[in-house]
Design an enzyme around this catalytic site. Structure first.
Site, short mmCIF file in Angstrom:
data_model
loop_
_atom_site.label_atom_id
_atom_site.label_comp_id
_atom_site.label_asym_id
_atom_site.label_seq_id
_atom_site.Cartn_x
_atom_site.Cartn_y
_atom_site.Cartn_z
N GLY A 109 -0.23 40.44 69.03
CA GLY A 109 -0.98 39.20 69.21
C GLY A 109 -2.46 39.44 69.07
CB SER A 110 -5.27 37.28 69.91
OG SER A 110 -5.11 37.07 71.29
N GLY A 152 -4.49 41.21 74.09
CA GLY A 152 -4.19 42.64 74.14
C GLY A 152 -5.05 43.33 75.19
CD GLU A 206 1.52 47.11 65.39
OE1 GLU A 206 0.63 46.73 64.61
OE2 GLU A 206 2.13 48.18 65.25
CB CYS A 249 -1.67 40.43 61.83
SG CYS A 249 -0.18 41.22 61.21
P1 NAD Z 1 -1.98 35.41 71.42
O1 NAD Z 1 -2.59 36.68 71.85
O2 NAD Z 1 -2.64 34.15 71.79
O3 NAD Z 1 -0.50 35.29 71.99
C1 NAD Z 1 0.49 36.26 71.72
C2 NAD Z 1 1.53 36.21 72.81
O4 NAD Z 1 0.92 36.62 74.03
C3 NAD Z 1 2.13 34.84 73.08
O5 NAD Z 1 3.51 34.99 73.34
C4 NAD Z 1 1.40 34.40 74.36
O6 NAD Z 1 2.15 33.51 75.14
C5 NAD Z 1 1.25 35.72 75.07
N1 NAD Z 1 0.19 35.79 76.07
C6 NAD Z 1 -0.95 35.07 76.14
N2 NAD Z 1 -1.69 35.45 77.20
C7 NAD Z 1 -0.99 36.44 77.81
C8 NAD Z 1 -1.25 37.27 78.93
N3 NAD Z 1 -2.36 37.15 79.66
N4 NAD Z 1 -0.34 38.19 79.26
C9 NAD Z 1 0.78 38.36 78.54
N5 NAD Z 1 1.09 37.60 77.46
C10 NAD Z 1 0.19 36.66 77.10
O7 NAD Z 1 -1.78 35.55 69.86
P2 NAD Z 1 -1.20 34.45 68.87
O8 NAD Z 1 -2.23 33.40 68.70
O9 NAD Z 1 0.18 34.06 69.29
O10 NAD Z 1 -1.02 35.30 67.52
C11 NAD Z 1 -2.04 35.45 66.62
C12 NAD Z 1 -2.65 36.82 66.76
O11 NAD Z 1 -1.66 37.83 66.65
C13 NAD Z 1 -3.64 37.12 65.66
O12 NAD Z 1 -4.76 37.76 66.20
C14 NAD Z 1 -2.86 38.06 64.74
O13 NAD Z 1 -3.67 38.88 63.95
C15 NAD Z 1 -2.07 38.83 65.73
N6 NAD Z 1 -0.89 39.45 65.10
C16 NAD Z 1 -0.86 40.81 64.93
C17 NAD Z 1 0.22 41.39 64.28
C18 NAD Z 1 0.30 42.88 64.06
O14 NAD Z 1 1.38 43.38 63.78
N7 NAD Z 1 -0.79 43.64 64.18
C19 NAD Z 1 1.27 40.59 63.81
C20 NAD Z 1 1.19 39.23 64.01
C21 NAD Z 1 0.12 38.65 64.67
#
Ligand code: NAD
Length: 483
Positions: A233-234, A238, A255, A289
């Site tokens: 995720g973001s 992270g 990731e 991503c």
């Molecule tokens: P996000 O970080 O907003 O959310 C990702 C997940 O984390 C969701 O399931 C969300 O509910 C959960 N989450 C949110 N806050 C949390 C917390 N405090 N504790 C635990 N979990 C929590 O990201 P997004 O908007 O869903 O995805 C987009 C991002 O993901 C982009 O930055 C993208 O580059 C990245 N991404 C990376 C990869 C990779 O393999 N490197 C792949 C896909 C997406």
């Protein structure tokens, strides 16, 4: 609605059963291609989370997966792959509607998910330790052990395939797994529970919970009942998860995001560059991503690339994902506002809008396919992840200048090189600060090629054999043979 979404509700798969949300709470899921409500997801809360944690631990302690003969575990995973394929028609339709992606991309996700189970199922009985020579008085060897309970938090851009990408190696290694699905599009991912159930994966070995990140996401990763965290995720999320992991000293795999650059040299095949640009930044509306978020072009071919990129962007067909157009909506109104706002900073920072630049005037959350030219590599739009159908083009004169610009963000996920010069491609590939470098084709590679970031793009590798070793820890057994 019939089938999995009978009653318009997707349930959580917890401890081998399908459960309603805690207190009957639900999360409304929208169809971003229409901007309308589509279905609901049962919202897991603390009770569901506690059940999943307890069941995962119990399954692990029983040795449901860990003590299964590895070749049998592999066969079990092949059955999961088969069941995923069996669900693909219905699942892709749901995924297309809840995420906005094209139906064909949604099919690809289910296919990729099945392939992860095949790939890692095939190596479940090949996770081999080594023997270490200590002389005649000792026998010494290593074994790879599963961690225990793996907590996996999944983003919305590829919910099904990313969940499979982490779950499959986790299972192959013998861990129990709890998946926290993304609250924007959790429905098709919940169907993975059906595949697990139909394949007879032991109850409790895998649970899939839909809930808010700020609620059960945060509680899951902070729990001292987990042994490993896998987060995709973001960067800000992270970082929050790493703080939680520090409290419990829980090993984590990150990731995160990217701002990846393609470097186009003067001898590049420009048709090939344009083909790569089309998928690189417009596939899944740029919500990838490893999107081609920046394009650095040698000045001698710069205007040609800008003009052809703008022509490409303006010529894309736009529509609802079910019609398989070239260009689809972003996932939500909030995401559209974010993409549009960040894009608008480019003009103030001196960029030229060669195509798009604003949202499209139609129902749903559509950003126009956007090409920004003359982008200052230090400007906000070139530094921050936009996560939408927007790329930034910048000219360069020398190889060194191109490498410096490509490496000039806090991210380092992937990078690309377009050249016919073999020596240059190897030389530049080594200098690019990225976990994966594509040469002459963006998104080259596949499920068997290691993938992951440098810098704020994260650490650890997913995909390939290498990923398997994220899901095990090494134990050394040293035996004295004296006496
Ligand atoms: P996000 O970080 O907003 O959310 C990702 C997940 O984390 C969701 O399931 C969300 O509910 C959960 N989450 C949110 N806050 C949390 C917390 N405090 N504790 C635990 N979990 C929590 O990201 P997004 O908007 O869903 O995805 C987009 C991002 O993901 C982009 O930055 C993208 O580059 C990245 N991404 C990376 C990869 C990779 O393999 N490197 C792949 C896909 C997406």
């Amino acid at each position: 609605m019939s089938g999995f979404l009978a009653g318009g509700l997707a349930r959580n798969y917890v401890a081998g059963s399908w459960s309603e949300g805690d207190g009957g709470r639900t999360i409304a899921i929208e169809d971003p291609g229409k901007g309308e409500h589509f279905a609901d997801a049962a919202q897991a809360g603390e009770t569901s989370l506690a059940q999943a944690l307890q069941a995962a631990r119990a399954s692990f302690e029983r040795g449901d997966l860990a003590d299964m003969k590895p070749s049998d575990r592999g066969r079990l995973m092949l059955r999961v792959a088969q069941e995923i394929r069996g669900l693909a028609t219905e699942g892709a339709d749901i995924l297309c509607r809840e995420s906005g992606k094209t139906l064909s991309a949604a099919h690809e996700e289910f296919e990729e998910a099945a392939q992860y189970f095949e790939y890692y199922g095939g190596v479940a009985d090949k996770i081999e330790g080594k023997s270490i020579p200590l002389g005649p008085d000792y026998a010494d060897y290593t074994v790879f052990e599963p961690y225990g309970v793996s907590a996996q938090v999944v983003p919305w851009n590829f919910p099904v395939s990313i969940a499979a990408r982490s779950l499959a190696p986790s299972m192959a290694a013998g861990n129990s797994t709890i998946i926290k699905s993304p609250e924007l599009d959790p429905l098709a991912l919940a169907m993975l529970g059906m595949a697990l159930e139909r394949a007879d994966v032991p109850a409790g070995a895998v649970s899939i919970l839909c809930g808010l990140g700020s609620d059960i996401g945060a509680k899951l990763v902070a729990s001292d009942e987990i042994d490993q965290i896998v987060f995709t995720g973001s960067v800000p999320t992270g970082q929050a998860i790493l703080h939680a992991a520090a409290e419990t000293v829980t090993p984590s795999l990150m990731e995160l995001g990217g701002k990846s650059a393609a470097v186009v040299f003067e001898d590049a095949d420009i048709d090939g560059v344009l083909n790569s640009l089309k998928s690189g930044i417009f596939y899944n509306a740029g919500q990838v991503c490893s999107a081609m978020a920046r394009v650095l072009v040698h000045r001698s071919v710069y205007e040609e690339v800008v003009a052809r990129a703008a022509e490409l962007a303006n010529g894309l067909s736009v529509g609802h994902g079910l019609d398989n157009p070239d260009h689809t909506p972003v996932v939500s109104a909030q995401q559209l506002s974010r993409v549009e706002a960040l894009t608008s900073t480019a003009r103030q920072d001196g960029a030229r809008v060669a195509a798009g630049g604003t949202r499209l005037d139609r129902a749903g959350h559509f950003m126009a396919p956007t090409i920004l030219a003359d982008v200052d590599p230090a400007s906000r739009v070139a530094q921050e992840e936009i996560f939408g159908p927007v790329t930034c083009i910048t000219p360069f004169d020398t190889e060194a200048e191109a490498i410096a610009a490509a490496n000039g963000t806090e991210f380092g996920l992937v990078a690309g090189i377009f050249t016919r010069d073999l020596a240059r491609s190897h030389r530049v590939a080594r200098k690019l600060r990225a976990g994966q470098v594509f040469v002459n084709e963006w998104f080259a590679g596949g499920i068997s090629t290691p993938f992951g970031g440098v810098g704020k793009s994260g650490f650890g590798r997913e995909k390939g054999l290498e990923a398997l070793y994220n899901y095990v820890r090494t134990k050394n057994i040293a035996i004295s043979l004296k006496g």
